[in-house]
Design an enzyme around this catalytic site. Structure first.
Site, PDB file in Angstrom:
ATOM      1  N   TYR A  21       0.698  -1.248  -0.075  1.00  0.00           N
ATOM      2  CA  TYR A  21       0.008  -0.186   0.096  1.00  0.00           C
ATOM      3  C   TYR A  21       0.882   1.205   0.256  1.00  0.00           C
ATOM      4  O   TYR A  21       0.288   2.281  -0.668  1.00  0.00           O
ATOM      5  CB  TYR A  21      -0.993   0.022   1.204  1.00  0.00           C
ATOM      6  CG  TYR A  21      -2.323  -0.912   0.662  1.00  0.00           C
ATOM      7  CD1 TYR A  21      -3.208  -0.548  -0.001  1.00  0.00           C
ATOM      8  CD2 TYR A  21      -2.042  -2.229   1.162  1.00  0.00           C
ATOM      9  CE1 TYR A  21      -4.148  -1.381  -0.270  1.00  0.00           C
ATOM     10  CE2 TYR A  21      -3.388  -2.942   0.830  1.00  0.00           C
ATOM     11  CZ  TYR A  21      -4.275  -2.517   0.178  1.00  0.00           C
ATOM     12  OH  TYR A  21      -5.307  -3.374  -0.354  1.00  0.00           O
ATOM     13  N   ARG A  24       1.496   1.748  -3.452  1.00  0.00           N
ATOM     14  CA  ARG A  24       0.343   2.240  -4.078  1.00  0.00           C
ATOM     15  C   ARG A  24       0.101   3.651  -3.904  1.00  0.00           C
ATOM     16  O   ARG A  24      -0.269   4.415  -4.652  1.00  0.00           O
ATOM     17  CB  ARG A  24      -1.001   1.408  -3.784  1.00  0.00           C
ATOM     18  CG  ARG A  24      -0.654  -0.134  -4.418  1.00  0.00           C
ATOM     19  CD  ARG A  24      -0.763  -0.087  -5.837  1.00  0.00           C
ATOM     20  NE  ARG A  24      -2.096   0.105  -6.473  1.00  0.00           N
ATOM     21  CZ  ARG A  24      -2.944  -0.768  -6.689  1.00  0.00           C
ATOM     22  NH1 ARG A  24      -2.812  -1.739  -6.643  1.00  0.00           N
ATOM     23  NH2 ARG A  24      -4.127  -0.433  -7.427  1.00  0.00           N
ATOM     24  N   ASP A  59      -8.121   6.120  -5.196  1.00  0.00           N
ATOM     25  CA  ASP A  59      -7.462   7.196  -5.625  1.00  0.00           C
ATOM     26  C   ASP A  59      -8.220   8.448  -5.401  1.00  0.00           C
ATOM     27  O   ASP A  59      -9.311   8.331  -5.220  1.00  0.00           O
ATOM     28  CB  ASP A  59      -6.903   7.194  -7.113  1.00  0.00           C
ATOM     29  CG  ASP A  59      -7.955   6.932  -8.297  1.00  0.00           C
ATOM     30  OD1 ASP A  59      -8.903   7.861  -8.212  1.00  0.00           O
ATOM     31  OD2 ASP A  59      -7.740   6.407  -9.080  1.00  0.00           O
ATOM     32  N   HIS A  74     -15.099   2.259  -1.261  1.00  0.00           N
ATOM     33  CA  HIS A  74     -14.022   1.356  -1.058  1.00  0.00           C
ATOM     34  C   HIS A  74     -12.700   1.792  -0.273  1.00  0.00           C
ATOM     35  O   HIS A  74     -11.515   1.591  -0.021  1.00  0.00           O
ATOM     36  CB  HIS A  74     -13.533   0.565  -2.008  1.00  0.00           C
ATOM     37  CG  HIS A  74     -14.498  -0.574  -2.504  1.00  0.00           C
ATOM     38  ND1 HIS A  74     -14.257  -1.109  -3.877  1.00  0.00           N
ATOM     39  CD2 HIS A  74     -15.799  -0.974  -2.095  1.00  0.00           C
ATOM     40  CE1 HIS A  74     -15.186  -2.231  -4.217  1.00  0.00           C
ATOM     41  NE2 HIS A  74     -16.007  -1.990  -2.924  1.00  0.00           N
ATOM     42  N   CYS A  82      -6.907   4.594  11.980  1.00  0.00           N
ATOM     43  CA  CYS A  82      -6.446   4.285  13.405  1.00  0.00           C
ATOM     44  C   CYS A  82      -7.094   3.225  14.007  1.00  0.00           C
ATOM     45  O   CYS A  82      -8.405   3.532  14.238  1.00  0.00           O
ATOM     46  CB  CYS A  82      -6.064   5.509  14.083  1.00  0.00           C
ATOM     47  SG  CYS A  82      -5.517   5.089  15.687  1.00  0.00           S
ATOM     48  N   ASN A 166     -18.911   1.587 -20.721  1.00  0.00           N
ATOM     49  CA  ASN A 166     -17.803   0.815 -20.287  1.00  0.00           C
ATOM     50  C   ASN A 166     -16.971   0.299 -21.452  1.00  0.00           C
ATOM     51  O   ASN A 166     -17.574   0.409 -22.806  1.00  0.00           O
ATOM     52  CB  ASN A 166     -18.310  -0.660 -19.853  1.00  0.00           C
ATOM     53  CG  ASN A 166     -17.282  -1.151 -18.897  1.00  0.00           C
ATOM     54  OD1 ASN A 166     -16.401  -0.875 -18.130  1.00  0.00           O
ATOM     55  ND2 ASN A 166     -17.452  -2.542 -19.001  1.00  0.00           N
ATOM     56  N   LEU A 167     -15.831   0.051 -21.245  1.00  0.00           N
ATOM     57  CA  LEU A 167     -14.977  -0.611 -22.691  1.00  0.00           C
ATOM     58  C   LEU A 167     -15.696  -1.333 -23.391  1.00  0.00           C
ATOM     59  O   LEU A 167     -15.643  -1.462 -24.639  1.00  0.00           O
ATOM     60  CB  LEU A 167     -13.650  -0.754 -22.040  1.00  0.00           C
ATOM     61  CG  LEU A 167     -12.762  -1.321 -23.038  1.00  0.00           C
ATOM     62  CD1 LEU A 167     -12.354   0.164 -23.805  1.00  0.00           C
ATOM     63  CD2 LEU A 167     -11.336  -1.673 -22.391  1.00  0.00           C
ATOM     64  N   GLU A 168     -16.333  -2.280 -22.666  1.00  0.00           N
ATOM     65  CA  GLU A 168     -16.939  -3.649 -23.376  1.00  0.00           C
ATOM     66  C   GLU A 168     -18.281  -3.959 -22.634  1.00  0.00           C
ATOM     67  O   GLU A 168     -18.141  -3.362 -21.118  1.00  0.00           O
ATOM     68  CB  GLU A 168     -15.897  -4.669 -23.508  1.00  0.00           C
ATOM     69  CG  GLU A 168     -15.484  -5.157 -22.161  1.00  0.00           C
ATOM     70  CD  GLU A 168     -14.288  -6.032 -22.111  1.00  0.00           C
ATOM     71  OE1 GLU A 168     -13.652  -6.389 -21.186  1.00  0.00           O
ATOM     72  OE2 GLU A 168     -13.484  -6.115 -23.356  1.00  0.00           O
TER      73      GLU A 168
HETATM   74 ZN   LIG Z   1      -5.706   7.142  16.781  1.00  0.00          ZN
END
Ligand SMILES: [Zn+2]
Length: 200
Positions: A21, A24, A59, A74, A82, A166-168
């Protein structure tokens, strides 16, 4: 992906998960919004009616393009979570060295992204938006990851028109009233132009 994107993986090998991560998180800060992000930001800016951009993306490219009505179901790469005090501070650096939580000081920060087996965020708000929607548009998704893959059926059942960009053809293509296929950078700006000119 599932080797690093589960609570079990994090419990088993937190360094591995943090390394993944951290990379990323650094990488997305080098990316720039594309024409599809820009078009949706323009829709957000110019559309006076209700609008909610629900994204599975972790992102911040929608926001950097200028969109404000965005919900990250997500989670977000640029937040830490935390697990000691539940704070979700903005986070752009690495987590592998176990930095202290700015709120409580505990060294218990993890990526604020939803892993396999965890509940997506803000589902009540999403269903409230689905109930109110006249038009549901799915953009750039395989239609394979639930619960988002089921939204088209929820929206249809609740009376919305449904459009796939969509692409496809996606796995859920048959559920949409209309599908348009091609690169998002081409078909999303074209659709936004239509909506804002009153043709859609
Ligand atoms: Zn904390």
């Amino acid at each position: 992906m599932e080797d690093v994107a589960t609570p079990e993986a994090f419990a088993r090998d937190p360094d591995l998960v943090h390394r993944f991560y951290d990379m990323r998180r650094a990488a997305i800060q080098m990316k720039a919004p594309n024409a599809a992000h820009a078009a949706l930001a323009r829709l957000d800016r110019e559309w006076r009616g209700g609008l909610l951009i629900v994204t599975q993306n972790v992102d911040d490219l929608h926001e950097r393009a200028g969109a404000q009505r965005v919900l990250h179901m997500h989670g977000e790469h640029l937040n830490a979570w935390c697990t000691a005090c539940d704070a979700r501070p903005r986070w752009t650096g690495p987590l592998i060295d176990r930095p202290a939580c700015p709120e409580c000081g505990a060294r218990a920060l993890r990526p604020d992204v939803v892993w396999f087996g965890e509940m997506p965020y803000r589902m009540e708000e999403i269903f409230a938006a689905l109930r109110e929607a006249d038009l549901f548009v799915s953009i750039g998704t395989s239609g394979a990851v639930y619960p988002a893959a089921g939204f088209v059926r929820n929206a249809r059942d609740l009376g919305a028109m449904t459009l796939e960009l969509n692409l496809e053809p996606s796995q859920g293509s048959a559920w949409f009233h209309e599908s348009r296929h091609g690169p998002a950078t081409r078909i999303v700006p074209a659709w936004v132009d239509e909506v804002l000119s009153g043709a859609a």
